[in-house]
Design a protein around this motif. Structure first.
Motif, mmCIF file in Angstrom:
data_model
loop_
_atom_site.group_PDB
_atom_site.id
_atom_site.type_symbol
_atom_site.label_atom_id
_atom_site.label_comp_id
_atom_site.label_asym_id
_atom_site.label_seq_id
_atom_site.Cartn_x
_atom_site.Cartn_y
_atom_site.Cartn_z
ATOM 1 N N ALA A 9 0.835 -1.202 0.000
ATOM 2 C CA ALA A 9 0.000 0.000 0.000
ATOM 3 C C ALA A 9 0.868 1.249 0.000
ATOM 4 O O ALA A 9 0.573 2.236 -0.680
ATOM 5 C CB ALA A 9 -0.932 -0.003 1.209
ATOM 6 N N THR A 10 1.950 1.223 0.761
ATOM 7 C CA THR A 10 2.888 2.344 0.783
ATOM 8 C C THR A 10 3.483 2.583 -0.595
ATOM 9 O O THR A 10 3.584 3.726 -1.064
ATOM 10 C CB THR A 10 4.022 2.066 1.791
ATOM 11 N N PHE A 11 3.863 1.506 -1.263
ATOM 12 C CA PHE A 11 4.468 1.611 -2.593
ATOM 13 C C PHE A 11 3.466 2.164 -3.605
ATOM 14 O O PHE A 11 3.780 3.074 -4.383
ATOM 15 C CB PHE A 11 4.947 0.225 -3.036
ATOM 16 N N VAL A 12 2.244 1.631 -3.593
ATOM 17 C CA VAL A 12 1.213 2.082 -4.536
ATOM 18 C C VAL A 12 0.830 3.535 -4.255
ATOM 19 O O VAL A 12 0.676 4.345 -5.184
ATOM 20 C CB VAL A 12 -0.026 1.170 -4.472
ATOM 21 N N ASP A 13 0.684 3.880 -2.969
ATOM 22 C CA ASP A 13 0.357 5.266 -2.619
ATOM 23 C C ASP A 13 1.414 6.235 -3.138
ATOM 24 O O ASP A 13 1.097 7.335 -3.593
ATOM 25 C CB ASP A 13 0.221 5.412 -1.107
ATOM 26 N N ALA A 14 2.679 5.834 -3.046
ATOM 27 C CA ALA A 14 3.759 6.695 -3.546
ATOM 28 C C ALA A 14 3.589 6.957 -5.035
ATOM 29 O O ALA A 14 3.785 8.083 -5.505
ATOM 30 C CB ALA A 14 5.121 6.053 -3.267
ATOM 31 N N ASP A 15 3.219 5.919 -5.790
ATOM 32 C CA ASP A 15 2.995 6.095 -7.228
ATOM 33 C C ASP A 15 1.798 7.007 -7.497
ATOM 34 O O ASP A 15 1.825 7.852 -8.393
ATOM 35 C CB ASP A 15 2.770 4.737 -7.900
ATOM 36 N N THR A 55 -16.191 22.034 -4.468
ATOM 37 C CA THR A 55 -16.842 20.900 -3.814
ATOM 38 C C THR A 55 -15.973 19.659 -3.914
ATOM 39 O O THR A 55 -15.155 19.536 -4.817
ATOM 40 C CB THR A 55 -18.210 20.594 -4.462
ATOM 41 N N ASP A 56 -16.162 18.749 -2.959
ATOM 42 C CA ASP A 56 -15.453 17.469 -2.957
ATOM 43 C C ASP A 56 -13.942 17.664 -3.026
ATOM 44 O O ASP A 56 -13.240 16.966 -3.766
ATOM 45 C CB ASP A 56 -15.928 16.598 -4.124
ATOM 46 N N LEU A 57 -13.437 18.607 -2.220
ATOM 47 C CA LEU A 57 -12.011 18.906 -2.209
ATOM 48 C C LEU A 57 -11.283 18.092 -1.138
ATOM 49 O O LEU A 57 -11.872 17.696 -0.127
ATOM 50 C CB LEU A 57 -11.781 20.392 -1.939
ATOM 51 N N CYS A 58 -10.015 17.859 -1.366
ATOM 52 C CA CYS A 58 -9.193 17.195 -0.355
ATOM 53 C C CYS A 58 -7.788 17.781 -0.366
ATOM 54 O O CYS A 58 -7.343 18.367 -1.362
ATOM 55 C CB CYS A 58 -9.158 15.682 -0.569
ATOM 56 N N PHE A 59 -7.121 17.622 0.751
ATOM 57 C CA PHE A 59 -5.757 18.123 0.928
ATOM 58 C C PHE A 59 -4.947 16.982 1.528
ATOM 59 O O PHE A 59 -5.288 16.451 2.586
ATOM 60 C CB PHE A 59 -5.781 19.338 1.869
ATOM 61 N N VAL A 60 -3.865 16.574 0.834
ATOM 62 C CA VAL A 60 -3.008 15.495 1.332
ATOM 63 C C VAL A 60 -1.667 16.093 1.720
ATOM 64 O O VAL A 60 -0.973 16.684 0.886
ATOM 65 C CB VAL A 60 -2.802 14.389 0.281
ATOM 66 N N ILE A 61 -1.304 15.922 2.985
ATOM 67 C CA ILE A 61 -0.067 16.477 3.517
ATOM 68 C C ILE A 61 0.525 15.454 4.476
ATOM 69 O O ILE A 61 -0.134 14.462 4.819
ATOM 70 C CB ILE A 61 -0.351 17.840 4.210
ATOM 71 N N SER A 113 -0.241 11.515 4.791
ATOM 72 C CA SER A 113 0.508 10.437 4.170
ATOM 73 C C SER A 113 1.991 10.758 4.241
ATOM 74 O O SER A 113 2.397 11.896 4.002
ATOM 75 C CB SER A 113 0.097 10.248 2.703
ATOM 76 N N GLU A 114 2.779 9.748 4.575
ATOM 77 C CA GLU A 114 4.228 9.892 4.543
ATOM 78 C C GLU A 114 4.792 9.417 3.207
ATOM 79 O O GLU A 114 6.000 9.184 3.083
ATOM 80 C CB GLU A 114 4.873 9.113 5.698
ATOM 81 N N ASN A 115 3.919 9.267 2.216
ATOM 82 C CA ASN A 115 4.328 8.769 0.903
ATOM 83 C C ASN A 115 4.281 9.847 -0.170
ATOM 84 O O ASN A 115 4.221 9.540 -1.363
ATOM 85 C CB ASN A 115 3.440 7.589 0.495
ATOM 86 N N LEU A 116 4.307 11.113 0.252
ATOM 87 C CA LEU A 116 4.362 12.215 -0.701
ATOM 88 C C LEU A 116 5.735 12.270 -1.368
ATOM 89 O O LEU A 116 6.714 11.733 -0.857
ATOM 90 C CB LEU A 116 4.072 13.533 0.006
ATOM 91 N N THR A 117 5.785 12.917 -2.495
ATOM 92 C CA THR A 117 7.043 13.061 -3.236
ATOM 93 C C THR A 117 7.887 14.178 -2.629
ATOM 94 O O THR A 117 7.393 15.276 -2.395
ATOM 95 C CB THR A 117 6.760 13.368 -4.715
ATOM 96 N N GLY A 118 9.160 13.874 -2.379
ATOM 97 C CA GLY A 118 10.096 14.887 -1.914
ATOM 98 C C GLY A 118 10.996 15.334 -3.053
ATOM 99 O O GLY A 118 11.296 14.552 -3.963
ATOM 100 N N GLU A 119 11.428 16.568 -3.016
ATOM 101 C CA GLU A 119 12.313 17.088 -4.062
ATOM 102 C C GLU A 119 13.311 18.055 -3.444
ATOM 103 O O GLU A 119 12.976 18.818 -2.534
ATOM 104 C CB GLU A 119 11.507 17.792 -5.156
ATOM 105 N N ALA A 120 14.537 18.020 -3.923
ATOM 106 C CA ALA A 120 15.571 18.927 -3.424
ATOM 107 C C ALA A 120 16.515 19.292 -4.558
ATOM 108 O O ALA A 120 16.686 18.530 -5.510
ATOM 109 C CB ALA A 120 16.345 18.297 -2.270
#
Length: 400
Positions: free
Chosen positions: A113-119, A172-178, A218-225
């Motif tokens: 699930a972690t892997f799929v969520d990351a994708d 409407t039907d909004l969401c925020f993933v952080i 979610s801890e599966n967000l994309t990081g960038e640097a």
């Protein structure tokens, strides 16, 4: 415990946990489908009314008929991943009252699930627009991430819907993933909001509502640097990513993680990028990382690096890495990590399309020379952000 009981317990536990922890199950348009095959295409039709105009009507004059067309976009089911592990007869016996099938099924479900969520959440980078520090007070993105504070959090939750609405999207039907740190900051700076981080477990990450959007963690967000490296490194200078040390060397040597300076900043930066992208490879420009560090870079963080000789920068992107922990010890103080941020999702639910096989693809095979059974659990799925979907969400850049 017999193998048939183990298999049944594994499958039941896997299915239950997988569907409860997958944030993408709630945020994306996720469809569980039977009979999926690798390489199969899923078509999606879209009606195009862009050529339809609002025209003045003249009595007694024929109207102009505008064209209404259909377009098709395709998702390919081309992502197949799995886990393989062995369980011995002794482990099953020694489990006693514990159910090793349920335990293994739950743990494997979490990993997949972690892997799929990351994708799925990586698709955030395909948004039609960013929302960053510039958007907090102007109508133009600046490219700089947002540092969450008592000032910026209220600006973010009020102006992000405004930018989405400016693109003719309904509120409407909004969401925020952080991530958890971001959600904690939101709870701290938005007094009176009912944000329940602990309660998000097994609720697909749902924590409560912020403004007019449901918030998920979610801890599966994309990081960038972005690393700025314009000066040739000095022998012994280092770059560290999540505890993995890369050391620049005039003479390469044989120590894991060494990077050849190569006589110039461009060569050194290119060699560093190549080692991040191929951490198991040793060649004239790099020494392979240790086995443990290879797992961190390639599997845990899922990093890719891109070198740019024109800008003198290297960009790393971690699919599902979350916040990246970074440091460096360059002799030249002007060389440093310039940016480090998360890609958070804000927008309408269902903007990203996902199709996943609806049953656990689990197989058990006996080891011929051991009293053990190999457990093979696979998952097959497709992820796509179609053009109209990309208009429905924003890529919110949060400083790590």
């Amino acid at each position: 415990m017999t193998l048939s009981i183990f298999k049944r317990a594994f499958e039941n536990s896997y299915q239950d946990i997988f569907q409860k922890v997958l944030v993408g199950m709630k945020v994306a348009s996720t469809r569980l489908q039977s009979g999926l095959k690798y390489g199969q295409s899923v078509d999606r039709a879209k009606m195009d009314i862009s050529a339809v105009r609002v025209r003045a009507i003249t009595t007694g004059t024929d109207r102009t008929v505008d064209a209404l067309t259909d377009t098709r976009e395709t998702m390919t089911i081309d992502r197949k991943y799995g886990t393989t592990f062995a369980i011995s007869t002794y482990e099953k016996v020694q489990a006693g009252p514990l159910n090793p099938g349920s335990y293994a099924g739950a743990k494997v479900a979490h990993k997949l699930a972690t892997f799929v969520d990351a994708d799925i959440l990586f698709e955030t980078t395909n948004a039609h627009a960013d929302f960053d520090n510039g958007d907090l007070t102007t109508t133009v993105s600046s490219g700089a991430g947002i540092t969450l504070s008592s000032t910026t959090v209220p600006q973010l939750v009020t102006r992000a819907p405004a930018k989405l609405g400016r693109n003719n999207q309904t509120q409407t039907d909004l969401c925020f993933v952080i991530d958890n740190y971001g959600a904690a900051d939101m709870a701290q700076y938005l007094l009176g909001k009912n944000i329940d981080l602990a309660g998000s477990v097994y609720k697909n990450g749902y924590t409560g509502s912020v403004s007019n959007a449901e918030m998920y963690v979610s801890e599966n967000l994309t990081g960038e640097a972005v690393l700025g490296l314009a000066t040739t490194p000095t022998d012994g200078d280092t770059v560290t990513i999540a505890g993995v040390v890369f050391t620049f060397k005039t003479t390469l040597g044989s120590t894991a993680g060494n990077v050849a300076i190569g006589g110039s900043a461009d060569a050194a930066r290119a060699n560093l990028s190549e080692l991040i992208n191929a951490p198991a490879t040793t060649d004239a420009g790099q020494v392979a990382l240790s086995a443990a560090n290879q797992i961190i870079i390639a599997d845990t963080l899922r990093l890719t690096a891109t070198n740019n000789d024109t800008t003198n920068k290297m960009t790393i992107v971690g699919k599902g890495s979350g916040r990246l922990t970074l440091s460096e010890t360059f002799t030249d103080a002007t060389d440093a990590w310039d940016k480090n941020f998360l890609h958070a999702y804000f927008g309408k639910k269902g903007a990203i399309d996902v199709v996943i096989q609806d049953q656990v693809d689990m197989e058990m095979r006996d080891e011929p020379k051991q009293r053990a059974t190999n457990i093979l659990a696979d998952i097959l799925y497709g992820v796509e952000t179609f053009e109209d979907g990309s208009q429905q969400f924003l890529d919110v850049l949060i400083n790590a």
